[in-house]
Design a protein around this motif. Structure first.
Motif, PDB file in Angstrom:
ATOM      1  N   ALA A 112       4.345 122.017 129.967  1.00  0.00           N
ATOM      2  CA  ALA A 112       5.599 122.221 129.235  1.00  0.00           C
ATOM      3  C   ALA A 112       5.491 123.398 128.279  1.00  0.00           C
ATOM      4  CB  ALA A 112       5.965 120.947 128.476  1.00  0.00           C
ATOM      5  N   GLN A 113       4.350 123.515 127.599  1.00  0.00           N
ATOM      6  CA  GLN A 113       4.185 124.591 126.625  1.00  0.00           C
ATOM      7  C   GLN A 113       4.067 125.966 127.282  1.00  0.00           C
ATOM      8  OE1 GLN A 113       1.546 123.504 123.079  1.00  0.00           O
ATOM      9  NE2 GLN A 113       1.156 121.779 124.442  1.00  0.00           N
ATOM     10  N   ALA A 114       3.846 125.989 128.598  1.00  0.00           N
ATOM     11  CA  ALA A 114       3.799 127.260 129.315  1.00  0.00           C
ATOM     12  C   ALA A 114       5.184 127.766 129.685  1.00  0.00           C
ATOM     13  CB  ALA A 114       2.955 127.111 130.590  1.00  0.00           C
ATOM     14  N   TRP A 173       9.600 126.007 123.946  1.00  0.00           N
ATOM     15  CA  TRP A 173       9.614 126.678 122.646  1.00  0.00           C
ATOM     16  C   TRP A 173      11.028 126.879 122.130  1.00  0.00           C
ATOM     17  CZ3 TRP A 173       5.058 126.758 120.380  1.00  0.00           C
ATOM     18  CH2 TRP A 173       3.919 126.664 121.198  1.00  0.00           C
ATOM     19  N   ILE A 174      11.998 127.029 123.036  1.00  0.00           N
ATOM     20  CA  ILE A 174      13.395 127.098 122.613  1.00  0.00           C
ATOM     21  C   ILE A 174      13.811 125.775 121.977  1.00  0.00           C
ATOM     22  CG2 ILE A 174      15.761 127.195 123.490  1.00  0.00           C
ATOM     23  CD1 ILE A 174      14.834 129.295 125.481  1.00  0.00           C
ATOM     24  N   GLY A 175      13.512 124.687 122.667  1.00  0.00           N
ATOM     25  CA  GLY A 175      13.849 123.381 122.105  1.00  0.00           C
ATOM     26  C   GLY A 175      13.142 123.122 120.792  1.00  0.00           C
ATOM     27  N   ARG A 176      11.882 123.516 120.723  1.00  0.00           N
ATOM     28  CA  ARG A 176      11.108 123.305 119.497  1.00  0.00           C
ATOM     29  C   ARG A 176      11.682 124.122 118.334  1.00  0.00           C
ATOM     30  NH1 ARG A 176       5.022 121.854 119.225  1.00  0.00           N
ATOM     31  NH2 ARG A 176       4.603 121.957 116.993  1.00  0.00           N
ATOM     32  N   ALA A 177      12.138 125.339 118.613  1.00  0.00           N
ATOM     33  CA  ALA A 177      12.706 126.176 117.560  1.00  0.00           C
ATOM     34  C   ALA A 177      13.970 125.545 116.984  1.00  0.00           C
ATOM     35  CB  ALA A 177      13.001 127.568 118.110  1.00  0.00           C
ATOM     36  N   PHE A 178      14.855 125.078 117.854  1.00  0.00           N
ATOM     37  CA  PHE A 178      16.074 124.439 117.357  1.00  0.00           C
ATOM     38  C   PHE A 178      15.761 123.142 116.617  1.00  0.00           C
ATOM     39  CE2 PHE A 178      18.314 127.132 120.508  1.00  0.00           C
ATOM     40  CZ  PHE A 178      19.326 127.597 119.685  1.00  0.00           C
ATOM     41  N   VAL A 216       4.128 117.932 119.722  1.00  0.00           N
ATOM     42  CA  VAL A 216       2.747 118.223 120.101  1.00  0.00           C
ATOM     43  C   VAL A 216       2.074 118.923 118.922  1.00  0.00           C
ATOM     44  CG1 VAL A 216       1.251 119.494 121.675  1.00  0.00           C
ATOM     45  CG2 VAL A 216       3.351 118.427 122.535  1.00  0.00           C
ATOM     46  N   GLY A 217       1.002 118.372 118.427  1.00  0.00           N
ATOM     47  CA  GLY A 217       0.326 118.922 117.262  1.00  0.00           C
ATOM     48  C   GLY A 217       0.760 118.298 115.953  1.00  0.00           C
ATOM     49  N   GLY A 218       1.886 117.569 115.953  1.00  0.00           N
ATOM     50  CA  GLY A 218       2.320 116.852 114.771  1.00  0.00           C
ATOM     51  C   GLY A 218       2.933 117.701 113.678  1.00  0.00           C
ATOM     52  N   GLY A 257       6.605 129.448 112.669  1.00  0.00           N
ATOM     53  CA  GLY A 257       6.154 130.825 112.829  1.00  0.00           C
ATOM     54  C   GLY A 257       5.579 131.079 114.205  1.00  0.00           C
ATOM     55  N   LEU A 258       4.726 130.168 114.685  1.00  0.00           N
ATOM     56  CA  LEU A 258       4.158 130.299 116.028  1.00  0.00           C
ATOM     57  C   LEU A 258       5.258 130.219 117.083  1.00  0.00           C
ATOM     58  CD1 LEU A 258       1.785 130.379 118.037  1.00  0.00           C
ATOM     59  CD2 LEU A 258       1.638 127.882 117.815  1.00  0.00           C
ATOM     60  N   THR A 259       6.201 129.307 116.879  1.00  0.00           N
ATOM     61  CA  THR A 259       7.295 129.145 117.840  1.00  0.00           C
ATOM     62  C   THR A 259       8.102 130.430 117.981  1.00  0.00           C
ATOM     63  OG1 THR A 259       7.454 126.790 117.305  1.00  0.00           O
ATOM     64  CG2 THR A 259       9.345 127.792 118.382  1.00  0.00           C
ATOM     65  N   LEU A 260       8.464 131.033 116.866  1.00  0.00           N
ATOM     66  CA  LEU A 260       9.236 132.272 116.912  1.00  0.00           C
ATOM     67  C   LEU A 260       8.415 133.413 117.503  1.00  0.00           C
ATOM     68  CD1 LEU A 260      11.077 132.131 113.460  1.00  0.00           C
ATOM     69  CD2 LEU A 260      11.904 131.405 115.710  1.00  0.00           C
ATOM     70  N   ALA A 261       7.104 133.416 117.249  1.00  0.00           N
ATOM     71  CA  ALA A 261       6.241 134.457 117.811  1.00  0.00           C
ATOM     72  C   ALA A 261       6.172 134.337 119.338  1.00  0.00           C
ATOM     73  CB  ALA A 261       4.844 134.367 117.206  1.00  0.00           C
ATOM     74  N   VAL A 262       6.094 133.111 119.841  1.00  0.00           N
ATOM     75  CA  VAL A 262       6.068 132.907 121.293  1.00  0.00           C
ATOM     76  C   VAL A 262       7.376 133.376 121.926  1.00  0.00           C
ATOM     77  CG1 VAL A 262       5.983 131.171 123.120  1.00  0.00           C
ATOM     78  CG2 VAL A 262       4.395 131.026 121.194  1.00  0.00           C
ATOM     79  N   LEU A 263       8.502 133.042 121.297  1.00  0.00           N
ATOM     80  CA  LEU A 263       9.796 133.482 121.824  1.00  0.00           C
ATOM     81  C   LEU A 263       9.919 135.006 121.779  1.00  0.00           C
ATOM     82  CD1 LEU A 263      12.149 130.779 120.281  1.00  0.00           C
ATOM     83  CD2 LEU A 263      11.478 131.024 122.676  1.00  0.00           C
TER      84      LEU A 263
END
Length: 286
Positions: free
Chosen positions: A208-210, A215-220, A234-236, A241-247
């Motif tokens: 899923a993380q690939a 990451w879109i869902g996580r950002a919202f 995932v990770g708690g 910051g990491l989410t936006l960097a991945v996007l």
């Protein structure tokens, strides 16, 4: 040295084309029918308003609402752009744009203006419904929170638009494009867009993380849900910051790949290709 610039006339033409496209789309029966989706979402939110994940830690309604916003971006920026490019390649629109100086640039610029609006229009009634039905802490309560939500929205659109162009350039047949859309729907289901990915097995969490949809869902969710809701991620923790960097990374890669494929697609456009496509549609219906 200065980089290539876009002539002002091309930008103005792109804005006119975008305005015409938006008016035609959102005053047509199909465009108005799209607004039925937020109505269904509001009904689902009403049904889920008292349902929780993880022993009451996360309200299911807020999670589904965040997933709806994310999938709305995916639908407009990937499936919408890919479908439009495929149709325009076969009906001769891209060939006509290719024949005009800077025509292809202006045509693609107009999509840059249209796609965020296409993604935003269904969101407005959904937000109004969420404000009425969901707990107060589901939506931002400050100007800064709304601005952050807008940044996430625009970044996710920018991240997905190039990949919609990639799909539209790669798949030359409607059958291939349809299968790619089915694959995107499947990814949305298994990527944790609508439910916590932590509920899946560990190997499925890594898969899923690939995907960008995770990451879109996580950002919202990071913007909309309360801090306690990160417990089921995932990770708690949110790791915004990491989410936006991945996007942002998905955006950069897409902007590198998509122009190459679009230029190749444009070079292959010719009158004979368009005529063959029309003949095929008349014989097969697609």
């Amino acid at each position: 040295m200065t980089g290539p610039t876009i002539p002002r006339a091309v930008l103005q033409a792109a804005l006119r084309q975008a305005r015409t496209t938006l008016i035609r789309k959102w005053t047509s029966p199909s465009g108005i029918g799209t607004l039925f989706v937020p109505v269904v979402l509001i009904a689902v939110l009403l049904f889920l308003r008292d349902v929780d994940f993880a022993d009451g830690v996360v309200a299911a309604g807020g999670y589904v609402f965040a997933g709806f916003l994310g999938f709305g971006v995916v639908a407009a920026a990937i499936m919408g752009v890919a479908g439009e490019l495929h149709q325009e390649r076969e009906d001769g629109t891209l060939l006509r744009a290719k024949a005009v100086p800077h025509g292809m640039t202006g045509h693609l610029l107009s999509k840059l203006f249209v796609t965020p609006v296409d993604a935003l229009v269904p969101v407005v009634p959904a937000v109004v419904g969420a404000m009425v039905l969901l707990p107060e802490d589901t939506l931002p309560s400050t100007v800064g929170g709304w601005l952050l939500l807008l940044v996430v929205f625009l970044l996710t659109v920018a991240a997905m638009m190039p990949w919609g162009a990639v799909l539209g350039a790669i798949f030359r047949s409607m059958v291939g494009l349809a299968w790619s859309m089915i694959a995107i729907y499947a990814l949305a289901v298994v990527s944790g867009l609508f439910f916590p990915a932590s509920l899946m097995p560990t190997w499925a969490q890594w898969l899923a993380q690939a995907t960008p949809m995770y990451w879109i869902g996580r950002a919202f969710r990071a913007v909309l849900l309360p801090a306690d809701a990160a417990a089921v991620e995932v990770g708690g923790e949110w790791r915004l910051g990491l989410t936006l960097a991945v996007l942002l990374a998905w955006t950069v890669v897409g902007l590198v790949v998509s122009p190459v494929l679009l230029r190749r697609m444009a070079r292959r456009q010719s009158g004979s290709v368009v005529a063959a496509a029309r003949e095929r549609v008349m014989q097969r219906g697609y």
